[in-house]
Design a protein around this motif. Structure first.
Motif, mmCIF file in Angstrom:
data_model
loop_
_atom_site.group_PDB
_atom_site.id
_atom_site.type_symbol
_atom_site.label_atom_id
_atom_site.label_comp_id
_atom_site.label_asym_id
_atom_site.label_seq_id
_atom_site.Cartn_x
_atom_site.Cartn_y
_atom_site.Cartn_z
ATOM 1 N N SER A 188 95.556 85.164 15.238
ATOM 2 C CA SER A 188 94.261 84.487 15.168
ATOM 3 C C SER A 188 93.133 85.472 14.869
ATOM 4 C CB SER A 188 93.970 83.763 16.490
ATOM 5 O OG SER A 188 93.812 84.688 17.547
ATOM 6 N N MET A 201 93.356 86.167 21.836
ATOM 7 C CA MET A 201 94.044 87.452 21.951
ATOM 8 C C MET A 201 95.270 87.537 21.050
ATOM 9 S SD MET A 201 93.844 88.120 26.061
ATOM 10 C CE MET A 201 92.262 88.246 26.897
ATOM 11 N N ASP A 202 95.691 86.398 20.538
ATOM 12 C CA ASP A 202 96.831 86.383 19.623
ATOM 13 C C ASP A 202 96.457 87.134 18.345
ATOM 14 O OD1 ASP A 202 98.872 85.837 17.836
ATOM 15 O OD2 ASP A 202 99.133 83.778 18.538
ATOM 16 N N ARG A 255 87.005 76.790 19.304
ATOM 17 C CA ARG A 255 87.229 77.677 20.449
ATOM 18 C C ARG A 255 85.979 78.476 20.770
ATOM 19 N NH1 ARG A 255 92.255 81.011 18.681
ATOM 20 N NH2 ARG A 255 92.084 79.840 16.750
ATOM 21 N N ILE A 307 89.541 80.179 29.858
ATOM 22 C CA ILE A 307 90.679 81.099 29.962
ATOM 23 C C ILE A 307 91.676 80.840 28.821
ATOM 24 C CG2 ILE A 307 92.707 81.698 31.333
ATOM 25 C CD1 ILE A 307 90.998 81.261 33.838
ATOM 26 N N VAL A 308 91.981 79.567 28.576
ATOM 27 C CA VAL A 308 92.916 79.216 27.488
ATOM 28 C C VAL A 308 92.348 79.673 26.145
ATOM 29 C CG1 VAL A 308 94.012 77.323 26.243
ATOM 30 C CG2 VAL A 308 93.915 77.281 28.734
ATOM 31 N N SER A 309 91.034 79.486 25.949
ATOM 32 C CA SER A 309 90.395 79.897 24.692
ATOM 33 C C SER A 309 90.480 81.401 24.503
ATOM 34 C CB SER A 309 88.926 79.449 24.684
ATOM 35 O OG SER A 309 88.815 78.048 24.753
ATOM 36 N N LEU A 310 90.189 82.151 25.573
ATOM 37 C CA LEU A 310 90.240 83.614 25.488
ATOM 38 C C LEU A 310 91.657 84.101 25.202
ATOM 39 C CD1 LEU A 310 87.853 84.592 28.430
ATOM 40 C CD2 LEU A 310 87.427 84.870 25.989
ATOM 41 N N VAL A 311 92.636 83.491 25.872
ATOM 42 C CA VAL A 311 94.035 83.874 25.648
ATOM 43 C C VAL A 311 94.445 83.596 24.207
ATOM 44 C CG1 VAL A 311 96.426 83.349 26.247
ATOM 45 C CG2 VAL A 311 94.713 83.594 28.056
ATOM 46 N N SER A 312 94.012 82.452 23.673
ATOM 47 C CA SER A 312 94.364 82.103 22.294
ATOM 48 C C SER A 312 93.743 83.074 21.302
ATOM 49 C CB SER A 312 93.922 80.666 21.979
ATOM 50 O OG SER A 312 92.512 80.548 22.039
#
Length: 211
Positions: free
Chosen positions: A63, A59-60, A14, A52-57
């Motif tokens: 992670s 934020m979990d 990521r 965007i998907v990487s940044l959202v992931s």
């Protein structure tokens, strides 16, 4: 699709994509002029979606736990080194010239130097071709580097050959340089597992050299 799938494989993948995809966009834009059309727009859209998907992931909170535990910001040696530098610099005049001392000895400087040190550890010829990181035995074969010794020459020849064939193929060395960044931002370096996203580029350079 492979880019999006990579987001869910490993944290270093990521982080690699977040850095590499903008580099790839710039590379395509400046090197391949004809791509300043709909094709480049498509690449840009794909890149934006993956980022965007990487940044959202990231934020979990789950992670982030691992990232905080292995990141260089959590390295206790940073604080120890900084305190020693400040102490030594102001030993003969305690309390005086503190602002000047802080100008040279502060967290941004310590973290940056720590990152640079860890980054270049990954390009140590001994680590690459003689013996891998001894402190990470589970990721290495005793008495051998990440690559066979003869590949020291094939990789160098590969780089020279790509430049001779077409300077536009500079993307492969750039790929390698970017792939090391996620690992350099962590402790336990050099780490071969966290630099796996760059392995295809190493293989291509070595293969071109052999060819």
């Amino acid at each position: 699709i492979p880019f999006l799938l990579a987001v869910f494989t490993y944290s270093s993948a990521r982080a690699f994509l977040l850095i590499f995809l903008p580099v790839l966009i710039g590379y395509l834009y400046f090197i391949f002029k004809p791509l300043k059309t709909k094709k480049l727009k498509n690449v840009f859209v794909v890149t934006l979606i993956v980022i965007i998907v990487s940044l959202v992931s990231f934020m979990d909170p789950r992670s982030l736990v691992r990232a905080k535990s292995v990141g260089i910001l959590s390295d206790p040696l940073n604080t120890t080194s900084l305190n020693e530098q400040i102490l030594e610099d102001g030993r003969h005049s305690p309390g005086k010239y503190l602002q000047i001392t802080r100008l040279f000895h502060n967290k941004p400087v310590v973290y940056t130097l720590n990152f640079v040190k860890r980054y270049f550890e990954h390009f140590n010829p001994v680590y690459l071709f003689v013996e891998s990181n001894k402190s990470l035995n589970k990721y290495s074969v005793p008495g051998i580097g990440l690559f066979y010794f003869f590949e020291f020459f094939t990789i160098l020849i590969g780089i020279g050959s790509l430049i001779k064939i077409n300077k536009k193929l500079i993307i492969f060395p750039l790929w390698i340089l970017v792939s090391v960044i996620p690992s350099a931002l962590t402790i336990e370096t050099p780490n071969p597992i966290r630099t796996l996203p760059g392995l295809p580029a190493w293989i291509i350079l070595s293969s071109v050299g052999i060819f």
